[in-house]
Write a protein that holds these residues in place. Structure first.
Motif, short mmCIF file in Angstrom:
data_model
loop_
_atom_site.label_atom_id
_atom_site.label_comp_id
_atom_site.label_asym_id
_atom_site.label_seq_id
_atom_site.Cartn_x
_atom_site.Cartn_y
_atom_site.Cartn_z
N ARG A 66 48.94 19.06 -28.86
CA ARG A 66 48.29 18.16 -27.91
C ARG A 66 46.78 18.07 -28.18
O ARG A 66 46.19 18.97 -28.75
CB ARG A 66 48.53 18.65 -26.48
CG ARG A 66 50.00 18.58 -26.05
CD ARG A 66 50.15 19.04 -24.61
NE ARG A 66 51.53 18.95 -24.17
CZ ARG A 66 51.95 19.29 -22.96
NH1 ARG A 66 51.07 19.77 -22.08
NH2 ARG A 66 53.22 19.18 -22.62
N LYS A 67 46.22 16.98 -27.70
CA LYS A 67 44.78 16.78 -27.83
C LYS A 67 44.02 17.83 -27.03
O LYS A 67 44.52 18.32 -26.01
CB LYS A 67 44.39 15.38 -27.34
CG LYS A 67 45.08 14.25 -28.08
CD LYS A 67 44.78 12.92 -27.45
CE LYS A 67 45.54 11.79 -28.14
NZ LYS A 67 45.27 10.47 -27.51
N GLY A 74 43.32 14.36 -31.27
CA GLY A 74 44.50 15.04 -31.75
C GLY A 74 44.36 15.61 -33.15
O GLY A 74 43.28 15.63 -33.74
#
Length: 284
Positions: A66-67, A74
């Motif tokens: 996940r970012k 990302g």
């Protein structure tokens, strides 16, 4: 990275690791038994393919994270970096193969003929061609430079094994065909690695989007009545399924009241069609 894409990519990578390790063991045994340098270097080429598939597996795993605040767009570019590492392994393998083959040309050694060796190598060729077809098929939906590199490498590995077969088939000829075949093999692998490296390095360096891609995006935006024209467009690739962009539009005087609704609809459409997370704006 969406769940299905990540699953298909990881499955392909795991299959590549397992298959190439099996091929490595089979080829190394045949190479030692026959005394063929071409088969031995082809065996280590399969080992490098296994390492490449492992790196691809790690790359797909990391790129799916996940970012974060530190990396707000990302980890998608990890795929391209993984592809570059794989390409460098391929090129290093080619150099090692070329050096060993050149030495075999200078100091030729007789190669032992055996139908068992030939049958096993033919099976190896069929397996690698099967992997090539599988990677190409999966990559139609995954669209990954890493799988492109693995597919290309599988094809060249099959070709490499064909070349490695020659010394066994023509072992009765008084000519250093073993070394010549190995040298030819190294050239093919080096070309494959170089092409793959360039293909994966371009997105990392910030390759400009093709005009045809920008034209399709422009055409999609102008479907909405509020937008009279696209003034400017900046697109940035942060992974196969993660493109970020800013798009400045000029509003149509007749449809300004629909602008907010059209903006929401256009952003949704671009995200769905092109995996583009766009900031669309206009100047008053």
């Amino acid at each position: 990275m969406n769940i299905n894409r990540r699953k298909n990519a990881l499955t392909s990578s795991i299959l590549g690791v397992a298959t190439n390790l099996i091929l490595f063991v089979g080829k190394i045994l045949i190479g030692l038994a026959s005394g063929s340098i071409a088969v031995l270097v082809d065996a280590f080429n399969s080992l490098s393919d296994a390492a490449s598939a492992f790196i691809a597996m790690v790359g797909f795993s990391v790129s799916g994270r996940r970012k974060t605040k530190k990396y707000p767009f990302g980890y998608g570019r990890i795929e391209y970096i993984s592809g570059m590492i794989i390409s460098m392994i391929i090129m290093f393998t080619a150099i090692v193969i070329g050096q060993a083959s050149f030495e075999r040309i200078i100091n030729p050694i007789s190669v032992e003929f055996s139908w068992i060796f030939i049958i096993v190598l033919i099976v190896s060729i069929l397996i690698k061609l099967g992997l090539f077809i599988y990677f190409k098929k999966i990559n139609k939906s995954v669209q990954s430079g890493v799988l492109t590199a693995l597919a290309r490498d599988s094809f060249f590995d099959a070709l490499a094994t064909v070349i490695a077969l020659l010394p066994l088939i023509f072992s009765h000829i008084d000519f250093p065909i073993d070394g010549v075949a190995g040298l030819a093999l190294s050239v093919f692998i080096l070309i494959s690695g170089l092409i793959s490296f360039i293909h994966n390095a371009e997105p990392v360096l910030g390759l400009a989007f093709k005009q045809s891609q920008e034209s399709r995006i422009r055409h999609e935006i102008l479907k909405y009545d509020s937008f009279a024209r696209v003034r400017s467009m900046q697109l940035h690739n942060y992974g196969v399924d993660n493109t970020v962009g800013t798009i400045e539009v000029e509003l149509s005087p007749k449809h300004r009241r629909k602008a907010e609704a059209d903006l929401i609809a256009a952003r949704s459409s671009l995200r769905r069609l092109y995996n583009l997370n766009a900031t669309i704006f206009w100047r008053n």
